[in-house]
Design a protein around this motif. Sequence first.
Motif, PDB file in Angstrom:
ATOM      1  N   UNK A 105       0.852  -1.182   0.000  1.00  0.00           N
ATOM      2  CA  UNK A 105       0.000   0.000   0.000  1.00  0.00           C
ATOM      3  C   UNK A 105       0.891   1.237   0.000  1.00  0.00           C
ATOM      4  N   UNK A 106       0.631   2.139  -0.938  1.00  0.00           N
ATOM      5  CA  UNK A 106       1.404   3.377  -1.072  1.00  0.00           C
ATOM      6  C   UNK A 106       0.461   4.553  -0.863  1.00  0.00           C
ATOM      7  N   UNK A 107       0.745   5.371   0.131  1.00  0.00           N
ATOM      8  CA  UNK A 107      -0.040   6.578   0.336  1.00  0.00           C
ATOM      9  C   UNK A 107       0.280   7.605  -0.726  1.00  0.00           C
ATOM     10  N   UNK A 108      -0.744   8.056  -1.454  1.00  0.00           N
ATOM     11  CA  UNK A 108      -0.520   8.983  -2.571  1.00  0.00           C
ATOM     12  C   UNK A 108      -1.516  10.148  -2.507  1.00  0.00           C
ATOM     13  N   UNK A 109      -1.454  10.977  -1.471  1.00  0.00           N
ATOM     14  CA  UNK A 109      -2.363  12.123  -1.400  1.00  0.00           C
ATOM     15  C   UNK A 109      -2.096  13.117  -2.530  1.00  0.00           C
ATOM     16  N   UNK A 110      -3.145  13.815  -2.898  1.00  0.00           N
ATOM     17  CA  UNK A 110      -3.037  14.812  -3.963  1.00  0.00           C
ATOM     18  C   UNK A 110      -4.389  14.971  -4.625  1.00  0.00           C
ATOM     19  N   UNK A 111      -4.831  13.927  -5.305  1.00  0.00           N
ATOM     20  CA  UNK A 111      -6.184  13.928  -5.884  1.00  0.00           C
ATOM     21  C   UNK A 111      -7.203  14.027  -4.758  1.00  0.00           C
ATOM     22  N   UNK A 112      -7.051  13.199  -3.738  1.00  0.00           N
ATOM     23  CA  UNK A 112      -7.780  13.319  -2.475  1.00  0.00           C
ATOM     24  C   UNK A 112      -6.757  13.195  -1.354  1.00  0.00           C
ATOM     25  N   UNK A 113      -7.166  13.542  -0.150  1.00  0.00           N
ATOM     26  CA  UNK A 113      -6.208  13.532   0.963  1.00  0.00           C
ATOM     27  C   UNK A 113      -5.894  12.132   1.453  1.00  0.00           C
ATOM     28  N   UNK A 114      -6.785  11.152   1.213  1.00  0.00           N
ATOM     29  CA  UNK A 114      -6.566   9.793   1.730  1.00  0.00           C
ATOM     30  C   UNK A 114      -6.318   8.776   0.626  1.00  0.00           C
ATOM     31  N   UNK A 115      -6.025   9.230  -0.570  1.00  0.00           N
ATOM     32  CA  UNK A 115      -5.837   8.332  -1.716  1.00  0.00           C
ATOM     33  C   UNK A 115      -4.673   7.374  -1.466  1.00  0.00           C
ATOM     34  N   UNK A 116      -4.864   6.097  -1.827  1.00  0.00           N
ATOM     35  CA  UNK A 116      -3.795   5.114  -1.768  1.00  0.00           C
ATOM     36  C   UNK A 116      -3.687   4.402  -3.114  1.00  0.00           C
ATOM     37  N   UNK A 126      -3.560   2.484  -9.361  1.00  0.00           N
ATOM     38  CA  UNK A 126      -3.258   3.844  -8.899  1.00  0.00           C
ATOM     39  C   UNK A 126      -4.459   4.764  -8.895  1.00  0.00           C
ATOM     40  N   UNK A 127      -5.666   4.237  -9.139  1.00  0.00           N
ATOM     41  CA  UNK A 127      -6.859   5.065  -9.051  1.00  0.00           C
ATOM     42  C   UNK A 127      -6.772   6.276  -9.953  1.00  0.00           C
ATOM     43  N   UNK A 128      -6.913   7.457  -9.343  1.00  0.00           N
ATOM     44  CA  UNK A 128      -6.859   8.715 -10.097  1.00  0.00           C
ATOM     45  C   UNK A 128      -5.599   9.513  -9.786  1.00  0.00           C
ATOM     46  N   UNK A 129      -4.535   8.847  -9.349  1.00  0.00           N
ATOM     47  CA  UNK A 129      -3.276   9.542  -9.092  1.00  0.00           C
ATOM     48  C   UNK A 129      -2.463   9.671 -10.373  1.00  0.00           C
ATOM     49  N   UNK A 130      -2.177   8.549 -10.999  1.00  0.00           N
ATOM     50  CA  UNK A 130      -1.425   8.523 -12.255  1.00  0.00           C
ATOM     51  C   UNK A 130      -2.333   8.014 -13.352  1.00  0.00           C
ATOM     52  N   UNK A 131      -2.402   8.741 -14.455  1.00  0.00           N
ATOM     53  CA  UNK A 131      -3.087   8.285 -15.652  1.00  0.00           C
ATOM     54  C   UNK A 131      -2.048   8.021 -16.738  1.00  0.00           C
ATOM     55  N   UNK A 132      -2.466   7.341 -17.776  1.00  0.00           N
ATOM     56  CA  UNK A 132      -1.569   7.170 -18.901  1.00  0.00           C
ATOM     57  C   UNK A 132      -1.358   8.530 -19.569  1.00  0.00           C
ATOM     58  N   UNK A 133      -0.113   9.000 -19.538  1.00  0.00           N
ATOM     59  CA  UNK A 133       0.316  10.287 -20.071  1.00  0.00           C
ATOM     60  C   UNK A 133      -0.349  11.461 -19.325  1.00  0.00           C
ATOM     61  N   UNK A 134      -0.728  11.235 -18.076  1.00  0.00           N
ATOM     62  CA  UNK A 134      -1.331  12.307 -17.303  1.00  0.00           C
ATOM     63  C   UNK A 134      -1.320  12.007 -15.813  1.00  0.00           C
ATOM     64  N   UNK A 135      -2.001  12.845 -15.053  1.00  0.00           N
ATOM     65  CA  UNK A 135      -2.178  12.610 -13.619  1.00  0.00           C
ATOM     66  C   UNK A 135      -3.511  13.206 -13.194  1.00  0.00           C
ATOM     67  N   UNK A 136      -3.925  12.916 -11.967  1.00  0.00           N
ATOM     68  CA  UNK A 136      -5.217  13.364 -11.491  1.00  0.00           C
ATOM     69  C   UNK A 136      -5.249  14.839 -11.126  1.00  0.00           C
ATOM     70  N   UNK A 137      -6.431  15.380 -11.114  1.00  0.00           N
ATOM     71  CA  UNK A 137      -6.627  16.751 -10.652  1.00  0.00           C
ATOM     72  C   UNK A 137      -6.399  16.836  -9.140  1.00  0.00           C
TER      73      UNK A 137
END
Length: 255
Positions: A105-116, A126-137
């Motif tokens: 499990x990797x904590x990846x806050x940014x898109x939301x505060x509790x995103x993992x 990676x949910x909405x953290x990393x997209x192909x050729x992009x990243x989340x809002x």
Amino acid sequence: MHWVPVAALSDNYIWLVADDEGNAFVVDPGEAAPVEAALAKRGWRLTAILLTHHHNDHIGGVFDLVREHDVEVIAPLDTRIPYKTQIVDDGDTVTLDAPRASFKVIGVPGHTRTHIAYAGEGFLFCGDTLFSVGCGRLFEGTPEQMLASLDRFADLPADTLVCCAHEYTAANIRFALSVDPDNPDLRRRSDEVARLRAEGQPSVPSRLADEYASNPFLRVDSDAVARWVGAQGNHHASRVERFAALRQAKDTFTA
């Protein structure tokens, strides 16, 4: 492992992964019906649900799936996520018995505060953290947080499959080409995605190595991104400032 991106809602992918015996887990089921259809088509049995964050397009199908299958629900600590049976946080390990699999499990806050995110078995969910050729809002986090979260993927194997949650690749490529038009890897990815989408195929998963070669949000230290930021008027930007400039520009990009 057998895997399939299950199309849902308008542009979501729900990841369904199974072993040879048909034991399957699902990641971020925003809808139940497409998951049930995919399970029935393949004769698979659902054993677990993994969630990355609280947005409804990632958890909207959990209630119906739990009601039908009585499975465990693994999720970050967030009161906005109901039905969870196991709470996990950065540094934890998720171990599934069937299919037999283990994920860091990797904590990846940014898109939301509790995103993992979940990394293991050759996958990065990676949910909405990393997209192909992009990243989340950045809905709940800062540029500093999101860049630090993306940096955490650098140690994963280059052939890791990036299993993101949306079909955004073609639009992301259009923005990336406005930043890094002379990147041959990005050009190749553009051609590949155009072919896949013309054939009605998903553009994901991608390989992590290809993301580092073509994704501007993973290339904030590259000369190309530095030149692009300089052309916007900031010739001495820090890497966080370069990332923030990219994210802000993508938020309003319309071409």
